[in-house]
Design a protein around this motif. Structure first.
Motif, PDB file in Angstrom:
ATOM      1  N   ARG A 102       0.821  -1.210   0.000  1.00  0.00           N
ATOM      2  CA  ARG A 102       0.000   0.000   0.000  1.00  0.00           C
ATOM      3  C   ARG A 102       0.861   1.268   0.000  1.00  0.00           C
ATOM      4  O   ARG A 102       1.839   1.374   0.736  1.00  0.00           O
ATOM      5  N   ILE A 103       0.452   2.212  -0.830  1.00  0.00           N
ATOM      6  CA  ILE A 103       0.991   3.571  -0.808  1.00  0.00           C
ATOM      7  C   ILE A 103      -0.222   4.452  -0.535  1.00  0.00           C
ATOM      8  O   ILE A 103      -1.188   4.428  -1.286  1.00  0.00           O
ATOM      9  N   SER A 104      -0.205   5.187   0.561  1.00  0.00           N
ATOM     10  CA  SER A 104      -1.406   5.930   0.936  1.00  0.00           C
ATOM     11  C   SER A 104      -1.146   7.429   0.990  1.00  0.00           C
ATOM     12  O   SER A 104      -0.040   7.880   1.234  1.00  0.00           O
ATOM     13  N   VAL A 105      -2.212   8.171   0.728  1.00  0.00           N
ATOM     14  CA  VAL A 105      -2.188   9.627   0.817  1.00  0.00           C
ATOM     15  C   VAL A 105      -3.300  10.022   1.773  1.00  0.00           C
ATOM     16  O   VAL A 105      -4.441   9.596   1.615  1.00  0.00           O
ATOM     17  N   SER A 106      -2.978  10.819   2.762  1.00  0.00           N
ATOM     18  CA  SER A 106      -4.002  11.298   3.686  1.00  0.00           C
ATOM     19  C   SER A 106      -3.994  12.821   3.692  1.00  0.00           C
ATOM     20  O   SER A 106      -2.974  13.460   3.449  1.00  0.00           O
ATOM     21  N   VAL A 107      -5.161  13.384   3.937  1.00  0.00           N
ATOM     22  CA  VAL A 107      -5.296  14.832   4.039  1.00  0.00           C
ATOM     23  C   VAL A 107      -5.029  15.191   5.492  1.00  0.00           C
ATOM     24  O   VAL A 107      -5.816  14.863   6.376  1.00  0.00           O
ATOM     25  N   PHE A 108      -3.892  15.837   5.748  1.00  0.00           N
ATOM     26  CA  PHE A 108      -3.530  16.219   7.110  1.00  0.00           C
ATOM     27  C   PHE A 108      -4.277  17.485   7.518  1.00  0.00           C
ATOM     28  O   PHE A 108      -4.781  17.583   8.631  1.00  0.00           O
ATOM     29  N   GLU A 109      -4.328  18.458   6.613  1.00  0.00           N
ATOM     30  CA  GLU A 109      -5.074  19.698   6.854  1.00  0.00           C
ATOM     31  C   GLU A 109      -5.733  20.129   5.568  1.00  0.00           C
ATOM     32  O   GLU A 109      -5.172  19.955   4.484  1.00  0.00           O
ATOM     33  N   ALA A 110      -6.918  20.720   5.690  1.00  0.00           N
ATOM     34  CA  ALA A 110      -7.607  21.291   4.529  1.00  0.00           C
ATOM     35  C   ALA A 110      -8.540  22.392   5.034  1.00  0.00           C
ATOM     36  O   ALA A 110      -9.392  22.150   5.884  1.00  0.00           O
ATOM     37  N   TRP A 111      -8.369  23.587   4.490  1.00  0.00           N
ATOM     38  CA  TRP A 111      -9.160  24.746   4.912  1.00  0.00           C
ATOM     39  C   TRP A 111      -9.763  25.430   3.698  1.00  0.00           C
ATOM     40  O   TRP A 111      -9.141  25.521   2.648  1.00  0.00           O
ATOM     41  N   ASN A 112     -10.968  25.953   3.848  1.00  0.00           N
ATOM     42  CA  ASN A 112     -11.581  26.713   2.763  1.00  0.00           C
ATOM     43  C   ASN A 112     -11.349  28.210   2.984  1.00  0.00           C
ATOM     44  O   ASN A 112     -10.687  28.609   3.944  1.00  0.00           O
ATOM     45  N   GLY A 113     -11.912  29.042   2.126  1.00  0.00           N
ATOM     46  CA  GLY A 113     -11.706  30.484   2.199  1.00  0.00           C
ATOM     47  C   GLY A 113     -12.296  31.145   3.429  1.00  0.00           C
ATOM     48  O   GLY A 113     -11.938  32.264   3.785  1.00  0.00           O
ATOM     49  N   ASP A 114     -13.217  30.465   4.133  1.00  0.00           N
ATOM     50  CA  ASP A 114     -13.813  30.988   5.362  1.00  0.00           C
ATOM     51  C   ASP A 114     -13.091  30.493   6.608  1.00  0.00           C
ATOM     52  O   ASP A 114     -13.590  30.629   7.723  1.00  0.00           O
ATOM     53  N   ASP A 115     -11.923  29.878   6.419  1.00  0.00           N
ATOM     54  CA  ASP A 115     -11.142  29.285   7.517  1.00  0.00           C
ATOM     55  C   ASP A 115     -11.897  28.182   8.239  1.00  0.00           C
ATOM     56  O   ASP A 115     -11.709  27.957   9.437  1.00  0.00           O
ATOM     57  N   ASP A 116     -12.772  27.500   7.515  1.00  0.00           N
ATOM     58  CA  ASP A 116     -13.454  26.312   8.027  1.00  0.00           C
ATOM     59  C   ASP A 116     -12.764  25.089   7.427  1.00  0.00           C
ATOM     60  O   ASP A 116     -12.089  25.174   6.400  1.00  0.00           O
TER      61      ASP A 116
END
Length: 126
Positions: A102-116
């Motif tokens: 397995r080679i995996s990719v995880s989203v550690f941080e993700a923010w939208n334009g409203d800082d949500d």
């Protein structure tokens, strides 16, 4: 109210076999790292793989920048588009046993334009 982050881990499986048309010990393989269905302006992706089987050669960011061989960070004043964000290059170690890894990719941080928290899916492979 902040949205709950949709952290989606998508996996890429690479089979190491001792037959033709398969990755063999000593081979170099490249794995695209991509985003899909994003409403994020900022993302940080973490990439992981079995270090007893693979040796990291390079991680190149096509959007944003790469940190070492395990992280891609990208930001935009607008929403980041879906698509390929980088390429991971790995060498299969000479002592690698035949199998599927397995080679995996995880989203550690993700923010939208409203800082949500933003909703993002990330994956390795095509």
């Amino acid at each position: 109210m902040k949205k709950i982050a949709a952290l989606i881990l998508t996996l890429c499986f690479l089979t190491v076999l001792s037959v033709a048309h398969a990755a063999l010990p000593g081979d170099i393989v490249t794995v695209p790292v991509s985003l899909n269905n994003t409403d994020a302006c900022y993302i940080q992706l973490r990439i992981s793989f079995d270090t007893s089987v693979f040796e990291a050669v390079n991680l190149t960011a096509t959007t944003g920048y790469a940190t070492g061989t395990s992280e891609i960070t990208a930001a935009d004043a607008n929403v980041l588009p879906s698509g390929q964000y980088g390429t991971l290059t790995l060498k299969i170690k000479n002592n690698a046993e035949p199998g599927t890894y397995r080679i995996s990719v995880s989203v550690f941080e993700a923010w939208n334009g409203d800082d949500d928290y933003a909703t993002v899916s990330a994956y390795a492979g095509s």
